[in-house]
Scaffold this motif. Sequence first.
Motif, short mmCIF file in Angstrom:
data_model
loop_
_atom_site.label_atom_id
_atom_site.label_comp_id
_atom_site.label_asym_id
_atom_site.label_seq_id
_atom_site.Cartn_x
_atom_site.Cartn_y
_atom_site.Cartn_z
N PRO A 92 45.57 28.91 21.27
CA PRO A 92 44.30 28.36 20.65
C PRO A 92 43.34 28.14 21.58
O PRO A 92 43.62 27.67 22.98
N ASN A 93 42.01 28.27 21.24
CA ASN A 93 40.85 28.06 22.07
C ASN A 93 41.00 28.90 23.54
O ASN A 93 40.40 28.49 24.43
N PHE A 94 41.56 29.89 23.56
CA PHE A 94 41.59 30.56 24.90
C PHE A 94 40.27 31.34 25.24
O PHE A 94 39.57 31.83 24.36
N GLN A 95 39.93 31.11 26.44
CA GLN A 95 38.59 31.63 27.13
C GLN A 95 39.13 32.34 28.51
O GLN A 95 39.89 31.58 29.03
N GLY A 96 38.82 33.70 28.50
CA GLY A 96 39.35 34.23 29.55
C GLY A 96 39.05 33.90 30.93
O GLY A 96 39.99 34.03 31.99
N HIS A 97 37.93 33.24 31.27
CA HIS A 97 37.65 32.64 32.70
C HIS A 97 38.64 31.42 32.80
O HIS A 97 38.73 31.16 34.10
N ASN A 98 39.21 30.91 31.88
CA ASN A 98 40.07 29.83 32.29
C ASN A 98 41.84 30.23 32.56
O ASN A 98 42.45 29.39 32.64
N HIS A 99 41.88 31.27 32.87
CA HIS A 99 43.23 31.88 33.06
C HIS A 99 43.12 32.40 34.42
O HIS A 99 42.71 33.34 34.96
N VAL A 100 44.25 31.74 35.23
CA VAL A 100 44.25 32.12 36.70
C VAL A 100 45.63 32.41 37.08
O VAL A 100 46.55 31.93 36.30
N HIS A 101 45.83 33.23 37.89
CA HIS A 101 47.18 33.95 38.44
C HIS A 101 47.69 32.64 39.14
O HIS A 101 47.26 32.38 40.26
N GLY A 102 48.81 32.12 38.79
CA GLY A 102 49.28 31.02 39.51
C GLY A 102 50.55 31.33 40.45
O GLY A 102 50.53 30.88 41.58
N GLU A 103 51.42 32.02 39.67
CA GLU A 103 52.84 32.52 40.79
C GLU A 103 52.91 33.89 40.47
O GLU A 103 52.73 34.36 39.35
N HIS A 104 53.78 34.50 41.33
CA HIS A 104 53.94 35.81 41.12
C HIS A 104 55.55 36.00 41.82
O HIS A 104 55.83 35.72 42.69
N TYR A 105 56.43 36.95 41.07
CA TYR A 105 57.57 37.48 41.44
C TYR A 105 57.75 38.95 41.26
O TYR A 105 57.22 39.56 40.26
N LEU A 106 57.89 39.57 42.46
CA LEU A 106 58.25 41.08 42.52
C LEU A 106 59.63 41.42 43.02
O LEU A 106 60.00 40.89 43.97
N LYS A 107 60.48 42.07 42.31
CA LYS A 107 61.65 42.57 42.72
C LYS A 107 61.71 44.29 42.72
O LYS A 107 61.45 44.62 41.50
N LEU A 108 62.04 44.98 43.65
CA LEU A 108 62.32 46.26 43.68
C LEU A 108 63.92 46.40 43.45
O LEU A 108 64.61 46.33 44.08
N VAL A 109 63.95 47.13 42.28
CA VAL A 109 65.31 47.42 41.81
C VAL A 109 66.00 48.53 42.52
O VAL A 109 66.99 48.48 43.09
#
Length: 326
Positions: A92-109
């Motif tokens: 609800p009430n989503f606006q694209g500019h209010n979304h920021v990348h906060g954490e990231h996980y990457l695994k190489l299988v």
Amino acid sequence: MPSFAYNLLSITMPPPPSTIGLPTIKTLSWSITTSYNVSQIISYNLALGALGTNLALVYEGHPTFHALPTFGAVHGIAVMGLVHRAMSDFLPNFQGHNHVHGEHYLKLVRPYPIPTAASGIEEIKLKTTAKVVDVVGKGPMSVLIIVDIVTVEERSGEVVCENEWLGFVRKVPSKGANTHQLDRGVRSTLHAMPQRAPDKVLTHKTSPEQAALYRAASGDLNALHIDPATAKSAGFPAPLLTGTCTLGIGVRHVVEAFADGNVGRFKSVKVRLSKPVFAALSEEVRTEMWRDGGRVLFRMVVGNGEEEKVVMSQGAVEMREDGAKL
């Protein structure tokens, strides 16, 4: 730039909701097919600061030609474009500019998800699928959205890598969201840095050219990372270096410092994206690293003293002790 062929699963969405319907959100799925060749690998490596004299990273004819480990994040970026565009349908009430990348996980299988030139395959096709695994309220008007991303090689169906994207979304009513984030092991584990001097430190000076090259190499064409007017309208003094580019620089430093450049030792990385790097201002990034058993803890910093800012925090790279050498 990677070639993207979209394959969004057919889903009929109701009008934007007034509250978060978590059970319904968890049924959603997005898929994308990407293809890449040696040109994309070379461009990506250069965008993370690889030297033109390091032939294993820039010359497809070299016997150990390979991509840097965080190339696996590129496919997560591709599918997150679809997820981001769909958020207005389920938040609800989503606006694209209010979304920021906060954490990231990457695994190489697989230790080497990117085939070398010796494979004889000119173009590789991958299918990446994303699913929302949790939405967590952070006060009455903010949420964390956690997206699980799995990439498989289209030809064999073999899992290549796994990403988990945690986004922070402001000005979204949190009613209906979970009140606490679920424990997902190393995917959700952030680490405090040791109270001692770093074991190793490496630096990298960014540039406007690097920011532009990374946009092309990763396919993340958000204008926030190149256009001063867009950055200013979002409240920043200059365009931001893409967060996954900063992460890629940090992982490259860890592999160089603790594995003598052997990317086969890399298993996974988890980190918080704390503050932006401004490549347009040619900021120098310092990666501070500590050995901690089978992992390397790290943070990335710009500036010193009172002007110091931590741009990547509480990070950990899990290492393979038996990683094959290229």
